[in-house]
Design an enzyme around this catalytic site. Structure first.
Site, short mmCIF file in Angstrom:
data_model
loop_
_atom_site.label_atom_id
_atom_site.label_comp_id
_atom_site.label_asym_id
_atom_site.label_seq_id
_atom_site.Cartn_x
_atom_site.Cartn_y
_atom_site.Cartn_z
N GLU A 21 0.84 -1.21 0.00
CA GLU A 21 0.00 0.00 0.00
C GLU A 21 0.87 1.25 0.00
OE1 GLU A 21 -3.98 -0.72 2.39
OE2 GLU A 21 -2.24 -1.35 3.57
N LYS A 100 -11.55 3.22 0.95
CA LYS A 100 -10.56 2.47 0.17
C LYS A 100 -11.35 1.49 -0.68
CE LYS A 100 -6.29 1.86 2.74
NZ LYS A 100 -5.48 0.89 3.47
#
Length: 122
Positions: A21, A100
């Site tokens: 990420e 997200k």
């Protein structure tokens, strides 16, 4: 109470706990609602009597596309804090949702999100 909404803003950032990420980055979406009194703006048609949508968008963009956080909870808190500080006296409260859409979590789901409310928001 009146409200201003900026819905489904889209950005790219590097927030997350997992290494991929923070290295590869990912898409983020955010929505912000502001508790305000915009009656005077409606009567005068003057920008000085409301909150700049551009300014709020820029705060979200700077935070989401800026220095990475581990948690989207921290991203949302940072956005809310900055809005309330920058527009003190004009914004009584804010609701911030950070989404997200594609977190690296195994399984089937639409998205993960946090939503916080700070200040007076009825």
């Amino acid at each position: 109470m009146d409200y201003i909404h900026l819905r489904d803003m889209q950005f790219f950032g590097y927030h997350g706990v997992l290494k991929e990420e923070t290295v590869l980055g990912q898409r983020f979406r955010a929505s912000v609602s502001l508790a305000v009194d915009i009656q005077r703006a409606g009567q005068t048609d003057e920008l000085d009597n409301t909150v700049s949508y551009v300014g709020v968008y820029d705060i979200c963009k700077e935070i989401i596309e800026g220095t990475p956080f581990k948690l989207i909870e921290a991203v949302a808190e940072s956005i809310a804090t900055r809005i309330l500080q920058q527009y003190e006296g004009a914004v009584f409260g804010c609701r911030v949702e950070v989404i997200k859409p594609d977190p690296p979590i195994p399984g089937h789901y639409k998205e993960v999100a946090v939503e916080i409310v700070r200040g007076t928001f009825s």
